[in-house]
Design a protein around this motif. Sequence first.
Motif, PDB file in Angstrom:
ATOM      1  N   LEU A 185       4.721  13.055   0.598  1.00 13.11           N
ATOM      2  CA  LEU A 185       3.937  12.225  -0.306  1.00 13.11           C
ATOM      3  C   LEU A 185       2.956  11.421   0.534  1.00 13.11           C
ATOM      4  O   LEU A 185       3.279  11.025   1.655  1.00 13.11           O
ATOM      5  CB  LEU A 185       4.868  11.295  -1.097  1.00 13.11           C
ATOM      6  CG  LEU A 185       5.867  12.059  -1.979  1.00 13.11           C
ATOM      7  CD1 LEU A 185       6.871  11.108  -2.574  1.00 13.11           C
ATOM      8  CD2 LEU A 185       5.135  12.796  -3.091  1.00 13.11           C
ATOM      9  N   PRO A 186       1.747  11.191   0.016  1.00 15.95           N
ATOM     10  CA  PRO A 186       0.715  10.588   0.866  1.00 15.95           C
ATOM     11  C   PRO A 186       1.047   9.167   1.273  1.00 15.95           C
ATOM     12  O   PRO A 186       1.697   8.438   0.539  1.00 15.95           O
ATOM     13  CB  PRO A 186      -0.527  10.604  -0.023  1.00 15.95           C
ATOM     14  CG  PRO A 186      -0.021  10.719  -1.406  1.00 15.95           C
ATOM     15  CD  PRO A 186       1.279  11.449  -1.349  1.00 15.95           C
ATOM     16  N   ALA A 187       0.640   8.805   2.471  1.00 19.96           N
ATOM     17  CA  ALA A 187       0.916   7.469   2.980  1.00 19.96           C
ATOM     18  C   ALA A 187      -0.040   6.458   2.355  1.00 19.96           C
ATOM     19  O   ALA A 187       0.327   5.330   2.103  1.00 19.96           O
ATOM     20  CB  ALA A 187       0.788   7.449   4.489  1.00 19.96           C
ATOM     21  N   LEU A 188      -1.253   6.827   2.135  1.00 16.69           N
ATOM     22  CA  LEU A 188      -2.231   5.865   1.612  1.00 16.69           C
ATOM     23  C   LEU A 188      -3.269   6.619   0.805  1.00 16.69           C
ATOM     24  O   LEU A 188      -3.946   7.496   1.317  1.00 16.69           O
ATOM     25  CB  LEU A 188      -2.892   5.122   2.784  1.00 16.69           C
ATOM     26  CG  LEU A 188      -3.845   3.992   2.402  1.00 16.69           C
ATOM     27  CD1 LEU A 188      -3.096   2.874   1.705  1.00 16.69           C
ATOM     28  CD2 LEU A 188      -4.507   3.435   3.652  1.00 16.69           C
ATOM     29  N   GLY A 216      -2.840  -4.013   7.569  1.00 21.28           N
ATOM     30  CA  GLY A 216      -1.848  -3.464   6.648  1.00 21.28           C
ATOM     31  C   GLY A 216      -2.094  -1.999   6.355  1.00 21.28           C
ATOM     32  O   GLY A 216      -1.160  -1.197   6.295  1.00 21.28           O
ATOM     33  N   PHE A 217      -3.357  -1.638   6.185  1.00 17.73           N
ATOM     34  CA  PHE A 217      -3.681  -0.218   5.938  1.00 17.73           C
ATOM     35  C   PHE A 217      -3.281   0.637   7.139  1.00 17.73           C
ATOM     36  O   PHE A 217      -2.735   1.732   6.990  1.00 17.73           O
ATOM     37  CB  PHE A 217      -5.180  -0.030   5.670  1.00 17.73           C
ATOM     38  CG  PHE A 217      -5.651  -0.668   4.401  1.00 17.73           C
ATOM     39  CD1 PHE A 217      -6.968  -1.087   4.263  1.00 17.73           C
ATOM     40  CD2 PHE A 217      -4.788  -0.881   3.344  1.00 17.73           C
ATOM     41  CE1 PHE A 217      -7.408  -1.689   3.101  1.00 17.73           C
ATOM     42  CE2 PHE A 217      -5.212  -1.488   2.176  1.00 17.73           C
ATOM     43  CZ  PHE A 217      -6.532  -1.890   2.057  1.00 17.73           C
ATOM     44  N   ALA A 218      -3.570   0.115   8.313  1.00 17.84           N
ATOM     45  CA  ALA A 218      -3.199   0.862   9.527  1.00 17.84           C
ATOM     46  C   ALA A 218      -1.693   1.066   9.579  1.00 17.84           C
ATOM     47  O   ALA A 218      -1.201   2.152   9.868  1.00 17.84           O
ATOM     48  CB  ALA A 218      -3.681   0.123  10.772  1.00 17.84           C
ATOM     49  N   ALA A 268       0.839  -1.208   0.000  1.00 24.01           N
ATOM     50  CA  ALA A 268       0.000   0.000   0.000  1.00 24.01           C
ATOM     51  C   ALA A 268       0.870   1.253   0.000  1.00 24.01           C
ATOM     52  O   ALA A 268       0.617   2.207  -0.734  1.00 24.01           O
ATOM     53  CB  ALA A 268      -0.941  -0.008   1.205  1.00 24.01           C
ATOM     54  N   CYS A 269       1.920   1.237   0.828  1.00 25.43           N
ATOM     55  CA  CYS A 269       2.835   2.405   0.886  1.00 25.43           C
ATOM     56  C   CYS A 269       3.464   2.658  -0.465  1.00 25.43           C
ATOM     57  O   CYS A 269       3.535   3.799  -0.932  1.00 25.43           O
ATOM     58  CB  CYS A 269       3.959   2.141   1.882  1.00 25.43           C
ATOM     59  SG  CYS A 269       3.497   2.520   3.557  1.00 25.43           S
TER      60      CYS A 269
END
Lengths: 386, 214
Positions: A344-347, A317-319, A31-32
């Motif tokens: 840059l955005p994390a998710l 995983g998202f957390a 995801a990252c």
Amino acid sequence: MLLLASKNLLRRPLRTLLTLAGLAVSVGLLACLLSFGEGYESGLRTELDRMGIQMMLVPLGCPYDAAARALKGRALDVSLPMAALEVARKDPAVAIAAPMYTAALPRPEQGRTDLWVGIDETTRVLKPYWKLAEGSSWFQGPDSVILGAEAAATELRKPGDRFYSPETRRQFTVTGVLERTGTSDDSLFFVPLATAQAMFKEPARLTAVAIRLKDPALLTGATDRLQQVKGAQVVTLTEMMGTFLNLVGAARTLIMAIALVALAVSALGIFNTMMASVLERTRELGVMRAVGASRARIFLLMAAESAGLAVAGGVGGFALAVLLGRVVERTVRPFIPLAPEGGLPALTATAAVECGLLMLVVGLAAGLYPAWQASRLRPAEALRVE
Amino acid sequence: MLWMALALALVAAASAALFFRPAGPKIETIRSNGGNPTGEPPMCPWREPAKDLAALFPGADAYDSEIAVFSRKLLEVRRRLGAGARIESTRLYVYPVLAHGRRIGTVAVRRVSGEFGAIEMVAGISPDGRLVGLRMQRLREPPESQEFLTSAAWLRAFAGKTADSALQSGGDLPAPPTAARLSAQAVAGGVKALLVELAVGPEIISVDTGNHVH
């Protein structure tokens, strides 16, 4: 059924937790990286859009290195003929062609390098985010200098002060100080174009021409025409973005391969957990079949357990991606050329959906065989198991 | 079972809250490239410790880094420097100099506004508050001014000065040529201010130890 599936998973909490941890790490990493790539592309596009230019004329040589240096206010080793500017300005597609002459003056004995940039009024139009600090004005003669915010703070200069270039033995008056822009402009010294050309003894030369088109749709025609300019080459910012993205993409492909391997290993973890669960519960499954549960229900039960693992792992995983995204970004950023300013955005939403779907598919796929095995159990044989 | 479900729900909710939080009003911001939120001038770094220590404190083998503030003594500093003195910051970055673990002096770095640009200087101060030496770290002056400000005679004239010294060009310091007058005044004023600020006994708010001279 979902309740039963979750109860079954919780019979072995440690095993379930370990499987979930593995899933969470691989999903988080994936995801990252997906988010990082999207954020990089978006940030780069924003920066390039912000510049208000669609192309640059740079000297012959490596076009992307030259364009990147020109954009970041770093000196180039070669220069363009002034005629390139005239041709660009006459082109029917060109709205603004802003010349610049950038030169670096290293001062090794003092551990610094002064970066001087010669510009004219057209640069001001191309940089609408430039704001002059109070008391400042634009150039007022050939001996004017405008300092970036950081340069002015370091040199303790304000409008009206004098400024000296020891290497070129030239004195200036500070006519303006720019407010902080958060770009490399903050540490530059800006002088009139003719002054820079005279300082560095290149009276009819430029280091780049920044071009804004009347309509971005005219890009192809303008590129073809301006590519004919002698001594110059065209770099379109979409090309440059594409090149940077290719570089990022290459690095990302490698890291994605690693992340996918981690995902595959996690899938094996689900498979292992589910197979162990089926083997442990052979008798129980036999009882279920004996009291009337169909093969399909058994299959769906096991599939639900494996989907549950996948979903829970995905959420974890998202957390992790949200919590550790900045750490991953800081680790990867030094390897990315000319990364856009800002975080840059994390998710991102796209990354979350992609990872979620992938995780679900992987989870279900990994649980298919164990579910099929469980559904094929014969009650009589299953009940004989101790 | 319930606690696991609750834990999962909590994690999901926290992630969703972080991820789906409202955008907030659009505010145009200028991203600062590491700017100074306090509005104070940027810190003047000490660029060549080994070289300066060899010249100012030859026996030194280590130095510490301290941040000191003289906010509480600001009135006294203003009184001693005179009403017209400009005080850009009440913060001092000082470097206690050590030899075999014993403090033998202090180095302080100061940036002043010369006529043509910033002038950075490094001052060595003995434990009794006397200047042991002054070195120019960075300056951008025309040749005549540069030659004077970096001359041995000018720099040597600062040795032995204290917070109570006049430190006036043409007085207890050599008179500079016209071309260097303004910058020389700036240097003298900066040294005077430094000595006074150190003499009033600033409070140390941060210490970093163990920097060795190689």
